[in-house]
Design a protein around this motif. Sequence first.
Motif, PDB file in Angstrom:
ATOM      1  N   THR A   1      11.280   1.675  -2.024  1.00  8.22           N
ATOM      2  CA  THR A   1      12.455   1.713  -2.895  1.00  8.22           C
ATOM      3  C   THR A   1      12.072   2.289  -4.237  1.00  8.22           C
ATOM      4  OG1 THR A   1      13.335  -0.233  -1.820  1.00  8.22           O
ATOM      5  CG2 THR A   1      14.251   0.297  -3.964  1.00  8.22           C
ATOM      6  N   ALA A   2      12.954   3.080  -4.802  1.00 12.44           N
ATOM      7  CA  ALA A   2      12.803   3.670  -6.129  1.00 12.44           C
ATOM      8  C   ALA A   2      11.704   4.718  -6.201  1.00 12.44           C
ATOM      9  CB  ALA A   2      12.548   2.600  -7.194  1.00 12.44           C
ATOM     10  N   ASP A   3      11.077   4.969  -5.077  1.00 14.32           N
ATOM     11  CA  ASP A   3      10.115   6.067  -5.034  1.00 14.32           C
ATOM     12  C   ASP A   3      10.591   7.059  -4.002  1.00 14.32           C
ATOM     13  OD1 ASP A   3       7.701   5.447  -6.778  1.00 14.32           O
ATOM     14  OD2 ASP A   3       7.997   3.579  -5.677  1.00 14.32           O
TER      15      ASP A   3
ATOM     16  N   VAL B   1       0.849  -1.208   0.000  1.00 15.06           N
ATOM     17  CA  VAL B   1       0.000   0.000   0.000  1.00 15.06           C
ATOM     18  C   VAL B   1       0.877   1.247   0.000  1.00 15.06           C
ATOM     19  CG1 VAL B   1      -1.720   1.302   1.305  1.00 15.06           C
ATOM     20  CG2 VAL B   1      -1.920  -1.177   1.114  1.00 15.06           C
ATOM     21  N   LEU B   2       1.968   1.184   0.748  1.00 19.58           N
ATOM     22  CA  LEU B   2       2.892   2.325   0.758  1.00 19.58           C
ATOM     23  C   LEU B   2       3.461   2.546  -0.641  1.00 19.58           C
ATOM     24  CD1 LEU B   2       4.488   4.468   2.368  1.00 19.58           C
ATOM     25  CD2 LEU B   2       6.244   2.736   2.733  1.00 19.58           C
TER      26      LEU B   2
ATOM     27  N   GLY C   1      12.625   9.821   4.037  1.00 20.98           N
ATOM     28  CA  GLY C   1      13.585   8.744   3.894  1.00 20.98           C
ATOM     29  C   GLY C   1      13.351   7.596   4.850  1.00 20.98           C
ATOM     30  N   THR C   2      14.291   6.638   4.825  1.00 19.55           N
ATOM     31  CA  THR C   2      14.131   5.428   5.623  1.00 19.55           C
ATOM     32  C   THR C   2      14.287   5.720   7.115  1.00 19.55           C
ATOM     33  OG1 THR C   2      16.443   4.987   5.168  1.00 19.55           O
ATOM     34  CG2 THR C   2      14.835   3.826   3.828  1.00 19.55           C
TER      35      THR C   2
ATOM     36  N   ALA D   1      11.938  -3.115   7.405  1.00 20.07           N
ATOM     37  CA  ALA D   1      12.498  -3.641   6.154  1.00 20.07           C
ATOM     38  C   ALA D   1      11.428  -3.685   5.061  1.00 20.07           C
ATOM     39  CB  ALA D   1      13.072  -5.036   6.394  1.00 20.07           C
ATOM     40  N   ALA D   2      10.240  -4.123   5.437  1.00 18.23           N
ATOM     41  CA  ALA D   2       9.178  -4.230   4.443  1.00 18.23           C
ATOM     42  C   ALA D   2       8.850  -2.863   3.854  1.00 18.23           C
ATOM     43  CB  ALA D   2       7.922  -4.850   5.064  1.00 18.23           C
ATOM     44  N   MET D   3       8.731  -1.887   4.730  1.00 16.26           N
ATOM     45  CA  MET D   3       8.334  -0.574   4.215  1.00 16.26           C
ATOM     46  C   MET D   3       9.477   0.122   3.508  1.00 16.26           C
ATOM     47  SD  MET D   3       5.483   0.877   6.728  1.00 16.26           S
ATOM     48  CE  MET D   3       6.404   0.597   8.219  1.00 16.26           C
TER      49      MET D   3
END
Lengths: 496, 222, 247
Positions: free
Chosen positions: B127-129, B52-53, B134-135, B120-122
């Motif tokens: 990634t790439a968006d 969904v994210l 940020g993380t 990790a999942a989110m």
Amino acid sequence: MTLTDALARPRPRDAGHASPMSLWRLLWLELRRNAMPWMFPLLAALFVFDAFRSAMGYGPFWDLRASALENKLLPDFVAFVAGVAAWMGSRDSRRRTRDLVDATARPRWTAQLTTWAATTLWVAAGFLCCVAVLYGVTASQATWGGPPWWPVAVCLAELALMSALGFAVGTFFPSRFTAPLAAVGAFLLSLEGFRNAVGRSSAYALLSPTTYVPDDDTGLFHHYLPDVSIAQLMFLIGLTMVALAILGLRRAADAGPQLRRAAAVIAVAGLAAAGTAIGLIGTARTQAYGTVIPALHDAANDRPIPYTPVCSQAAGVPVCVHPAYRNFLPDVTAALAPVLREIASLPGAPARVDQVVVNDLIPSNGAAITGVPPVFRLPMPATPDETSFGQNAVSFTSYLQATLVTVFVVGAHGFVTLGPVGGTPAQQAVVLALLQKARTATQTGSGPGNGSHTKADQVAAAARRFAALPATTRHAWLAAHLATLRAGDITLAQLP
Amino acid sequence: MTAAGLQKPEPRAEASRPRGLLHHPGLRLVRLHLASRRIPGALAALALCALVLRAGLSWHWSLGNGNGAQQVPVLIEAGAASIIAVTAQSPFGDPERATGRWLPYLRLGTAVGLTAAAFAAMAAGATADHLPGGTLDILRNTAGMTGIGLLLAAVTGGALAWTGPMAYMIVAQIGLIGDWTSPWVWPARPPHDLGAGLCAGLVFAAGIVVATVRGARAVREI
Amino acid sequence: MNVEIAGLTRRFGRNQAVAGVDLEAGPGVFGLLGPNGAGKTSLLRMMATVLPPSSGKMRLLGREPGSYGPRREIRRRLGYLPQNLGYYPSFTVVEFVEYFALLKEMPAARVPAAVAAAIERADLGDKARAKLRTLSGGMLRRVGIAQAIVNDPELLLLDEPTAGLDPEQRVAFRALLRNLGERATVVVSTHLVEDVGAACTEVALMNAGKIVFRGTPEQLTAKGEGHGVGDAPLERGYSAVLTEARS
């Protein structure tokens, strides 16, 4: 076990049949033991912290305050409504009572609807308490009009839908993760609805109850147009019917032919209602005073609402506002008086100030000086106490003075936002000078045609020179050159 | 005394235990503990959050730029924290509590591991968006809200602990729109804000400690 | 006959839980014995109409439960206590029993009196207002019994009804069973042979999905003469029949 009661008991002739009273008893039991009231302290805190606080930062206008129900309170509610409804829907699986309830005579759908109804009734009660508080406080502050009920109806319909969706999801997927996922899903829907509505991405975005904040004077000069609200109600109620009917169709084998037919009819009717609403919304068009859906529109709502303005004097000029703005009349006269004194007796100086409705469709919002004798038509999209919009007394005063001066010197086309941006450099310099004399904090900002910082400096310098003139000199110059200035035929260098 | 099983079968030779790392008693205990907490389901739910994210970032679901762009990611992070919170619920109650010393470690590992998995999942979903913040933002927000959920689980039980992160998320949404500066509303703060990081870390640590020592309150149903 | 079953089977995937059962029962207390996994609970669930059979015929209270109308009529006259009793912890005893009385579509006017009577018969009068979460396991079982008998059922299905009851309560419960059996068909599935001996007029023994014995408790006792396994005559009869069936 007591043996005293182990007497031969008369055998009933038949097992009896359910009466409507038993459904009410069932509902009463479900109401007493529902999980929703446990959320009330949390929802009350969110109401006070979010919706109520925001609404109190709006002006005391009914439709404006009511928008906090759809934009603030509704999103706060939907997450918990969907989550708790999912919780209640999964009850029989969680509590391992499935066999017990399956072995009873009453169709599962009926019992499930009772549980859903109890949950939704609690939701509605909590929501209406919040509405009562908000409307109660507004009633003590507003000076005109009455509480709008369309937003309340739409919010209740959305809450019923979220409750039905959550309940259905909980019934179909009775897992411990269902409630939080349902809560997240519901809030995401609400957020996306709001985003689409604010972005006005398409007419269909109007189906979302969460929408942009209306103008202060919505529902004051012209009737609140319920067209969109009606379509929203159709859409939300239709989807609710579909969600509930799916519950019934899922347990079709257990429901008997009559209930099966009823579930099918409800599903079809719900789809028809929602589909019709989508079709109607597609025909919506924005007008000056609201959004119109031709098939739902009542022409009687197009007539202006009659009112008797309240008036005062500012530098000898009558200033009249809508009675809903009664409490702000002193602020308006105080703001306009210095400017009215500056421009008194000049050609085109207003002999009267009348508040008009804010017109979002034209750049000036409706600000203009028209008529003989000239009347300054003043739209007021904000009030001094609207902290939710970052307003205060200074910004309110700035806006009123800037509006009057800009319209007077430049014309209606010179006023695009809260701040003078249009007109020739000479016009801008005169506007700035007059505002400075009226002791307004203004911007020297750039606008169309002002491409450089140097230009803005020149305008500011010219404004300072013009403002520094003795009042009589300045007044005399304006009296002689105002027409030429308005025509745009005076340059900066020609300003004294 | 029941009638069943009076005629007992002859004793069989004890079946030889399967060998190998996967059948090590310690790992088996961990696996069973994770199964009891429905961790596979939780991981699937976290993967759904990540999807969904990803969809939200790809299709620009957020409102505007700046803090408005954070609204959907913060909602998803709250969802992940809610999922972690409900896994704290034990289906066993007293019999599990009346066991040996391993339970606190199992709880600790589960909570920390799930938080790491959520992060990790989110992070993978983003990634790439362009992910606003940020993380680091994901880690701070998810960990902090997980702490809230775990603390609430000790009071209300795991099943309703999701209400904590959801309520906090709504406050955070208000803070995002209102540009709040309080470090206790860490989602509204920039990712490198030390105060916000400390507050989130503190709440996470408190939640972990409580979850480890006490676990979720035994089911107190409504 | 309130219960007429012929060739009833139930399969769960590859597992044949009930492998062709024939049964007839009228008013009285009918005991169902058998080891774990014999198919007793599956048979009881089919009789409770919550589990459809894979094949076979069944008539309950003179009606076939395969179609909606008759099934609804059966359920109005049915009382069922499952082996694993679920409950709503926040409900009180009265509310829980009333809830099921209403789900059984008892006329609203009769419900209060019926609920009170059922609670008294289950000896829970002083706990009527207590929340279920505060009750012990044995009391919860009695709550389950109360909801099963609230509608004065003509067919009462009880799966392990005395689990958690103390000896005194068990004695009283057996008396209740005998009283109920005077006019209704009561089917009791249990591991406790003494319950069967004390309350049942007839008993069936199931093993591996089939009925391997049908008769009176005395006849079952007779089967155990000369059989060494068991502390009581009925237990010896039980183990003797099972041994024979397994061989």
